[in-house]
Every structure is written in structure tokens, then in C-alpha cells.
Design a protein around this motif. Structure first.
Motif, PDB file in Angstrom:
ATOM      1  N   TRP A  45       0.951  -1.195   0.200  1.00 18.96           N
ATOM      2  CA  TRP A  45       0.056   0.055  -0.173  1.00 18.96           C
ATOM      3  C   TRP A  45       0.865   1.418   0.087  1.00 18.96           C
ATOM      4  CZ3 TRP A  45      -3.323  -3.767   0.704  1.00 18.96           C
ATOM      5  CH2 TRP A  45      -4.601  -3.637   0.625  1.00 18.96           C
ATOM      6  N   GLY A  79       1.522   4.921   1.218  1.00 18.03           N
ATOM      7  CA  GLY A  79       1.132   5.649   2.387  1.00 18.03           C
ATOM      8  C   GLY A  79       0.831   7.138   2.286  1.00 18.03           C
ATOM      9  N   GLU A 107       5.379   6.573   4.070  1.00 16.07           N
ATOM     10  CA  GLU A 107       5.721   5.266   3.999  1.00 16.07           C
ATOM     11  C   GLU A 107       4.964   4.422   3.283  1.00 16.07           C
ATOM     12  OE1 GLU A 107       4.709   4.637   8.075  1.00 16.07           O
ATOM     13  OE2 GLU A 107       2.417   4.327   7.698  1.00 16.07           O
ATOM     14  N   ARG A 129       2.972   0.559   3.429  1.00 23.20           N
ATOM     15  CA  ARG A 129       2.370  -0.698   4.408  1.00 23.20           C
ATOM     16  C   ARG A 129       2.428  -1.791   3.462  1.00 23.20           C
ATOM     17  NH1 ARG A 129      -1.553   4.143   5.729  1.00 23.20           N
ATOM     18  NH2 ARG A 129      -0.165   5.793   6.738  1.00 23.20           N
ATOM     19  N   ILE A 166       0.423  -5.398   3.581  1.00 18.83           N
ATOM     20  CA  ILE A 166      -1.001  -5.829   4.325  1.00 18.83           C
ATOM     21  C   ILE A 166      -1.310  -7.090   3.568  1.00 18.83           C
ATOM     22  CG2 ILE A 166      -3.452  -5.326   4.225  1.00 18.83           C
ATOM     23  CD1 ILE A 166      -2.680  -2.315   4.470  1.00 18.83           C
ATOM     24  N   GLU A 170      -2.196  -5.875   8.999  1.00 19.69           N
ATOM     25  CA  GLU A 170      -1.037  -4.986   8.555  1.00 19.69           C
ATOM     26  C   GLU A 170       0.093  -5.856   8.878  1.00 19.69           C
ATOM     27  OE1 GLU A 170      -0.840  -0.458   8.737  1.00 19.69           O
ATOM     28  OE2 GLU A 170       0.936  -1.203  10.089  1.00 19.69           O
ATOM     29  N   THR A 191       3.646  -5.002   8.017  1.00 20.69           N
ATOM     30  CA  THR A 191       4.918  -4.407   8.419  1.00 20.69           C
ATOM     31  C   THR A 191       4.656  -2.900   7.772  1.00 20.69           C
ATOM     32  OG1 THR A 191       7.133  -4.229   8.747  1.00 20.69           O
ATOM     33  CG2 THR A 191       6.307  -4.797   6.660  1.00 20.69           C
ATOM     34  N   ARG A 192       5.343  -1.929   8.025  1.00 20.54           N
ATOM     35  CA  ARG A 192       5.335  -0.874   7.520  1.00 20.54           C
ATOM     36  C   ARG A 192       6.839  -0.740   6.747  1.00 20.54           C
ATOM     37  NH1 ARG A 192       1.880   3.584  10.888  1.00 20.54           N
ATOM     38  NH2 ARG A 192       0.132   2.307  10.835  1.00 20.54           N
ATOM     39  N   ASP A 247      11.804   6.840  10.459  1.00 13.70           N
ATOM     40  CA  ASP A 247      10.950   5.861  11.261  1.00 13.70           C
ATOM     41  C   ASP A 247      11.681   5.351  12.537  1.00 13.70           C
ATOM     42  OD1 ASP A 247       8.858   3.967  11.882  1.00 13.70           O
ATOM     43  OD2 ASP A 247      10.448   2.429  11.116  1.00 13.70           O
ATOM     44  N   ALA A 262      -7.525   2.914   7.649  1.00 11.69           N
ATOM     45  CA  ALA A 262      -6.179   2.992   7.045  1.00 11.69           C
ATOM     46  C   ALA A 262      -5.745   4.607   7.428  1.00 11.69           C
ATOM     47  CB  ALA A 262      -5.951   2.855   5.587  1.00 11.69           C
ATOM     48  N   CYS A 292      -2.573   0.590  -4.258  1.00  9.16           N
ATOM     49  CA  CYS A 292      -1.962  -0.703  -3.835  1.00  9.16           C
ATOM     50  C   CYS A 292      -1.736  -1.725  -4.827  1.00  9.16           C
ATOM     51  CB  CYS A 292      -2.544  -1.552  -2.576  1.00  9.16           C
ATOM     52  SG  CYS A 292      -4.372  -1.708  -3.344  1.00  9.16           S
TER      53      CYS A 292
END
Ligand code: CUK
Ligand code: CUA
Length: 624
Positions: free
Chosen positions: A74, A76, A81, A83, A85, A92, A94-95, A102, A484, A491
Motif C-alpha cells: 500500500w 502511504g 511510508e 504498508r 498488508i 497489517e 509491516t510498514r 521511522d 487506514a 496498492c
């Protein structure tokens, strides 16, 4: 009505919209939704189609301990960032920080990542919209993900072995890179669309002369990440996708009017979608037919350019109704689907016909009327297209072949519509950007969530809704809402077998110096500088303490010597703004100045063992 229930077009000149939709022949009953009052009820501008059939019993539940079938990546938006999913669970995973910093991973805090962000333009944020997976033979190869920064004209690359940003290119001459895609089938380039017109070069000339502003299209090398060439065009550029054979890149455009205000940008009935003939552009570059601006060859692709007069124009301008938003090329590469935004239609451009016709308008193969505010189209691989309707707050499913056969503006190809909540932008079905989409699930990335979740203050989450589409034979079914954080735009999904994420770092994959327990120690490298080398393992740092002099520049290198997956250690130094993660077999470095004498406890931020709290060291700073 103040609480209008959704994002209407929000133009100051609402009468403009009304007139446009009237012209487009939309039934008067739909006007309410244009005026912005119907999104709460899911729209309703579409005559002759039903909403929300149900009953497939499709479950998106992934049982505890089971894995999802697909990775979803995805964008952000202005969080900067990405994501990751899982699909279909929508969990989710991780990012991935890209244009942001971060503190969980230390991205933007360690020397290497600081340098990456600095060399990538030195901005503290970015606005990522379009994630793209690298392709080999038109299928995802799991190597890289490329994403644009709309804000600062950049393109970043994420290494999918480690799920880590490894390159950011600040493209010269461009402000907003909006559309971004890879050139199918083999990722020859990463392509970017310049959305904002500006003087070229933007050095103070022509600032008050918008007629001389220009929009650029750019090609970046996917390996070196260096800018290869740019093409300047009339009007602006919005979204881009490529055909499947490496020849055409189709870019949508609003503001062919080249205006600087909204009334001007939406004045005309038509905008020009641009079809970039990539090999023809490469030939022009090879022939030296360009002007060099800030070190980049810029080819003239404007309508009056000599490169556009002959048999093989480098850019074909295709007239398309009113401010189209997106372009997506269908799975077999036959058609580009251009969503009308201010026109209730999707224009299908026949890419096989495009080279043969002198008037590109003749390459239009169909133009179904899908509903109000069409933005993005996705595919199930079984002959169906799905288009998001921003104003109607619906997803329209339609038959591609029927649209070719139907009259322009016909609603006949529409099979059904699914209400979404509320106001969808991108929609994406599984592997829809490959030559072989998987169908089954579609996600609608809705811009508003309103009352769908517990209230969390005025800045509400978006609502990404999971819709079961099966193989296109059954009715669409809404199965899950997913809040979200602002603000995903798009995405992309890859089957889990196509991604090969390593669980432990491999020393061969990076050029940091691996530190062993024997290496741990302090080395004075200059009158005011030291290099501290330290390992981490459960539950101790390689040095119980180390001593430096006040004013020293401290370079701290840390290797996590664990070989076991998932045992991450963190290195935090209070009052020095230092915190970063070190994964198994990885080495990270930070450089900072130890200004003030004193004792500073170093601690591990990742809960790594029962003695995690005891995993400590001391930095002792002696008065100089
Ligand atoms: S854009 Cu945001 S909804 Cu940047 Cu692809 Cu269409
Ligand atoms: Cu190492 Cu906590």
C-alpha cells in the motif's frame, strides 16, 4: 447541506459540474449526488443496476497461525511510508519507511539511511502514491518495488529481499511526479509523470508567464536509478501505465488548457491523453535530438515539435473527454482504460490500432457510461473491468467486450454496481497489473470512513474495503472494512510465492563491516573522534561500557551477531537522539557528538529476552 456525506467535486463553480454532466447526458435524478448529498446512501446515480448482492459466503478470515495468500503493498500517501498488508485478511504485516523517518527501525537515524535521505533530496517527507512491482516477462519477479513522491519529484526503490528502501532519486527538472509505473514486460525503465507545469529550467525565468511552463515525462533506469531522459509535453500529466510489449506508455492528462486555476483547468470538453512511443523517444535521444537541461536530455514532445510531425511521432495526443484521471492497461495489453473523472465514461484506447491510425481518435474502441466520477479501473482476467466511481461511491463492474460492441455512452456493458463507503479512489484486484490477473479479491481504497469506525477525533482513517469478486462470474460482495491511516492512494498485490523475503541478513548482500565480539572496543581515530565497535546478542552489548571525551564525534558501529530469526536488538542512547534497530547478522552505524560530560545508559529497545531490561551498556563522557 453542510454535511454533504462525501467528497463531491468541491469545485467553486458547481454550475460547471452540472452543465458538464448534463452535457454528458446524465439523468437529472443523479444531480443530487453531484451537488454532494448522496454518498452516505451510496450514491444512486446509476440507472438500471442494482447494489450489493450477496451470498457467496466468501471468507477473508485467515486462521491464527495461517498465512495470507497475497502480499499487498500500500502506498502511504503523505505519511511517506509504504504498508504491507496481507490479503485476504487485511492484517497489517509491516510498514516500510521510504520518504519519512521511522524511529522503530531507525530509518533516517543511522548513517546509511540518513545519507540515503540526504542524497535523495534531503526532504523530511514525501507523498507516495503509486507502488509498482518489478516485472520479468510481464509477471512480478519479487526483486523491487518502485514508488513515486508526488511532492518532491522523486522515485524510490524498495528492496524486497529485506523490505527496505535502498535508493531514492531526486529527478531533476520535475516538481510533482504523480503517475509512476514500470515499463512492461521487463522493467526497462521506471517511468514518471510530471503533474505540475513549471519553467524549464525553473531558475527564475518566466515565473509570471505560465504559457512557457512545461510538464515532463521521465524515464529512470531501474538498476542505477539514474535519470535517463525526459520528454516535454503540452498540458500536464497525471497517471501512467504501459502496454505489455514495451512500446507504449499511456499518460492521462487534465489541464490541457494549461491554466493555473481550477476554472481554467476544467474549461474545455477534451483533454489530450498522451501516448509515448518509447522506442521512438529512445531513437530521438540516440540521434541527439534533445536539449540538455541540468544534465538530462529533454526531448521535445509538444504537439508542434518536429519530432511529432513525421510518420512516427514520439508522442500521440489522443483527445479524451474532460479531465480524465487514470489510465490502466488491461491484462492482455489490448486496451488502455482511461477514466473520465468529469465525464461519466471510460475511454478504451486500442493499443494495437494506435500505430496504424493517423488520427489517434480513431483508436478509441469503446466508451461505456459507467457512472459519476470514474477514477480507476482494475481487472479480474476474465473479461471484466471494475471502475471506481468517486462521486457515486460505487464500484461498477462491466464487460469489456460488450463495451467494444456497444454504442459510445451506453450503459449496457454495466453488469452490476457495488456501494462502497465512501468515495473510492484506486481500486485494485489481485495481480491485476500483470498479464494474468487472479481475480477473487478487490480492494476499494475509499477516501472517507465517516461513521464506519469508532470516532478517533477529527482526522479519521480512510476505509479500505475488501470486496469478493471471485472469477467474475458471481456478484461482488463487500466482506470487510479496514481503517487506514492517511493516506493510501494505491496498492499492488503479489502472490506470496513471488516474494522471497530473507529472515536473517546475509553479509554478502551489504557492504557494512561485520563486527565480531573480538572486534568490540573503542578506537581513537582523531583528536576529537572515536570509533566504537560493539556487538549485540541476548542479553548484552559487546561492551558493558565505553568512554569518550566531551566533544568527541562518536561513530558507533553495531552488529547483531544472532543467527536466529526475529531476534532484533535496539540501540538507544538517551539525550543523544539515537535509536535504531539491528536485525540478525546486520550491522548499523550512527555518528553523533557526545557534547556533555556524564553517564548515559544505553539500552535495547526491542524486547528480546527475559533479560531484555538488563541488556544495557554505559557511554561515559569524560570532561575534556
Ligand atoms: S491518484 Cu490518488 S486516487 Cu495519485 Cu493514482 Cu487516483
Ligand atoms: Cu536486546 Cu532487548
Amino acid at each position: 447541506d453542510e454535511d454533504d456525506g462525501g467528497l463531491s467535486l468541491g469545485l467553486p463553480g458547481l454550475t460547471l459540474d452540472r452543465r458538464d454532466f448534463m452535457k454528458a447526458g446524465v439523468a437529472a435524478g443523479a444531480m443530487g449526488s453531484v451537488a454532494g448529498c448522496s454518498a452516505l446512501s451510496g450514491g444512486g446515480g446509476s440507472s438500471g443496476s442494482q447494489s450489493t448482492p450477496s451470498g457467496s459466503g466468501a471468507s477473508h478470515v485467515v486462521e491464527p497461525g495461517e498465512h495470507d495468500e497475497y502480499y499487498g503493498f500500500w502506498s502511504g500517501g503523505h505519511s511517506g511510508e509504504l504498508r504491507v498488508i496481507g490479503i485476504p485478511s487485511m492484517r497489517e504485516l509491516t510498514r516500510i519507511p521510504v520518504f519519512n523517518t521511522d524511529c522503530a527501525s531507525g530509518y533516517g537515524y543511522t548513517d546509511g539511511t540518513q545519507e540515503l535521505l540526504e542524497e535523495g533530496g534531503g526532504y523530511s517527507w514525501g507523498d507516495n502514491h503509486h507502488p509498482n512491482l518489478s516485472e520479468t516477462d510481464g509477471d512480478y519477479d519479487g526483486e523491487y518495488l518502485y514508488v513515486n513522491d508526488k511532492a518532491n519529484g522523486r522515485i524510490a526503490r524498495v528492496n524486497l529481499t529485506y523490505f527496505e528502501t535502498d535508493a531514492i532519486t531526486d529527478v531533476p527538472n520535475m516538481q510533482a511526479i504523480h503517475g509512476c509505473c514500470v515499463l512492461s514486460p521487463d522493467t526497462k525503465y521506471v517511468l514518471g509523470n510530471g503533474e505540475f507545469r513549471a519553467p524549464l529550467p525553473n531558475d527564475g525565468r518566466d515565473v509570471k508567464n505560465p504559457d512557457n511552463y512545461t510538464s515532463l515525462f521521465v524515464a529512470v533506469d531501474p538498476e542505477s536509478m539514474e535519470t535517463q531522459w525526459q520528454v516535454k509535453v503540452d498540458g500536464n500529466l497525471d497517471i501512467v501505465d504501459t502496454g505489455k510489449e514495451g512500446r507504449w506508455a499511456i499518460a492521462s492528462c487534465y489541464n490541457s488548457e494549461e491554466a493555473t486555476d481550477i476554472q481554467g483547468m476544467t474549461r474545455d470538453d477534451r483533454d489530450n491523453v498522451k501516448a509515448f512511443d518509447i522506442p521512438a523517444i529512445e531513437q530521438a535521444v540516440e540521434n541527439g535530438e534533445y536539449e540538455e537541461v541540468n544534465g538530462i536530455p529533454v526531448v521535445d514532445g509538444t504537439q508542434s515539435s518536429s519530432l511529432n510531425q513525421g510518420d512516427r511521432p514520439i508522442v500521440k495526443y489522443v483527445p479524451t473527454p474532460k479531465s480524465p484521471h487514470c489510465v490502466e492497461v488491461g491484462p492482455n495489453g489490448d486496451y488502455a482504460f482511461i477514466a473520465g473523472k468529469l465525464s461519466p465514461t471510460v475511454t478504451m484506447l486500442d493499443l494495437n490500432k494506435l500505430p496504424e491510425v493517423s488520427d489517434p481518435a480513431e483508436a478509441v474502441a469503446g466508451r461505456p457510461r459507467v457512472g459519476l466520477g470514474p477514477l480507476h479501473t482494475t481487472f479480474d482476467g476474465n473479461g471484466h473491468a471494475y471502475t471506481s466511481l468517486f462521486i457515486d461511491s460505487q464500484v461498477a463492474k462491466w464487460d469489456i467486450q460488450a463495451a467494444v460492441e456497444a454504442d459510445e455512452g451506453s450503459e449496457e456493458p454495466i453488469i452490476e454496481k457495488q456501494d462502497v463507503h465512501y468515495n473510492p479512489g484506486h481500486i485494485q484486484a489481485l495481480e491485476a497489473m500483470t498479464t494474468d490477473p487472479d481475480g477473487e479479491w478487490l480492494v476499494s481504497l475509499n477516501k472517507l470512513s465517516k461513521d464506519r469506525f469508532l470516532p478517533v477525533g477529527p482526522i479519521m482513517p480512510d476505509n479500505d474495503q475488501l470486496i469478493h469478486i471471485g472469477q467474475g462470474e458471481e456478484s461482488m460482495e463487500l466482506v470487510a472494512d479496514h481503517p487506514a491511516y492517511p493516506e493510501p492512494h494505491d496498492c499492488v498485490f503479489a502472490h506470496k510465492d513471488k516474494i522471497d523475503a530473507k529472515k536473517v541478513y546475509d553479509k554478502a548482500d551489504y557492504d557494512q563491516t561485520y563486527i565480531t565480539e573480538e572486534d568490540s572496543g573503542v578506537e581513537r581515530t582523531g583528536e576529537n573522534s572515536v570509533h566504537v565497535k560493539m556487538t549485540t546478542k541476548r542479553s548484552e552489548f559487546g561492551l558493558p561500557d565505553f568512554t569518550v571525551q566531551a566533544g568527541d564525534e562518536v561513530k558507533l558501529s553495531t552488529t547483531n551477531i544472532e543467527g536466529v530469526q526475529d531476534i532484533i536488538h535496539g540501540v538507544a542512547i538517551p539525550e543523544h537522539d539515537i535509536n535504531y534497530a539491528v536485525a540478525p547478522q546486520d550491522t548499523r552505524e550512527v555518528t553523533f557528538t557526545a557534547d556533555d560530560p556524564g553517564v548515559y545508559w544505553i539500552y535495547c529497545t526491542y524486547f528480546c529476552s527475559a533479560l531484555h531490561l538488563e541488556m544495557r551498556s554505559r557511554m561515559i563522557v569524560e570532561p575534556a
